[in-house]
Scaffold this motif. Structure first.
Motif, PDB file in Angstrom:
ATOM      1  N   ALA A 209       0.823  -1.213   0.000  1.00 47.80           N
ATOM      2  CA  ALA A 209       0.000   0.000   0.000  1.00 47.80           C
ATOM      3  C   ALA A 209       0.854   1.259   0.000  1.00 47.80           C
ATOM      4  N   GLY A 210       2.047   1.205   0.584  1.00 45.26           N
ATOM      5  CA  GLY A 210       2.916   2.366   0.646  1.00 45.26           C
ATOM      6  C   GLY A 210       3.411   2.822  -0.716  1.00 45.26           C
TER       7      GLY A 210
ATOM      8  N   PHE B 106       2.135  -1.129 -11.251  1.00 40.84           N
ATOM      9  CA  PHE B 106       2.409   0.071 -10.485  1.00 40.84           C
ATOM     10  C   PHE B 106       1.226   1.034 -10.491  1.00 40.84           C
ATOM     11  N   ALA B 107       1.136   1.848  -9.426  1.00 46.25           N
ATOM     12  CA  ALA B 107       0.073   2.855  -9.267  1.00 46.25           C
ATOM     13  C   ALA B 107      -1.311   2.215  -9.204  1.00 46.25           C
ATOM     14  N   VAL B 108      -1.391   1.072  -8.521  1.00 47.02           N
ATOM     15  CA  VAL B 108      -2.654   0.338  -8.395  1.00 47.02           C
ATOM     16  C   VAL B 108      -3.340   0.747  -7.086  1.00 47.02           C
ATOM     17  N   PRO B 109      -4.564   1.232  -7.142  1.00 47.28           N
ATOM     18  CA  PRO B 109      -5.278   1.622  -5.919  1.00 47.28           C
ATOM     19  C   PRO B 109      -5.582   0.411  -5.032  1.00 47.28           C
TER      20      PRO B 109
END
Length: 71
Positions: free
Chosen positions: A18-19, A36-39
């Motif tokens: 999550a970080g 990458f950049a996955v909520p």
């Protein structure tokens, strides 16, 4: 990254940081990918999906920057 197994004929396990918003997916073929950049909601959706493979194809594949780690 620590991954947890999922019930799927295509995906063996899934991990999430999550970080950094990095999703790691191990396929049953042995291939491992980082997205990458996955909520967080997308990670939860993948883990909770009745069909993680279908969820991956519908929601994740070709939508986030991805890198293969090894095969």
């Amino acid at each position: 990254m620590r991954r947890q197994p999922v019930t799927s004929s295509v995906i063996a396990s899934v991990g999430y940081d999550a970080g950094t918003a990095v999703l790691e997916i191990e396929f049953t073929s042995g291939d491992v990918y980082r997205c990458f950049a996955v909520p967080p909601s997308v990670h939860r959706g993948l883990v909770d999906a009745a069909s993680p493979g279908a969820y991956f194809n519908r929601t994740i594949s070709d939508r986030y920057p991805t890198r293969q780690l090894y095969d």
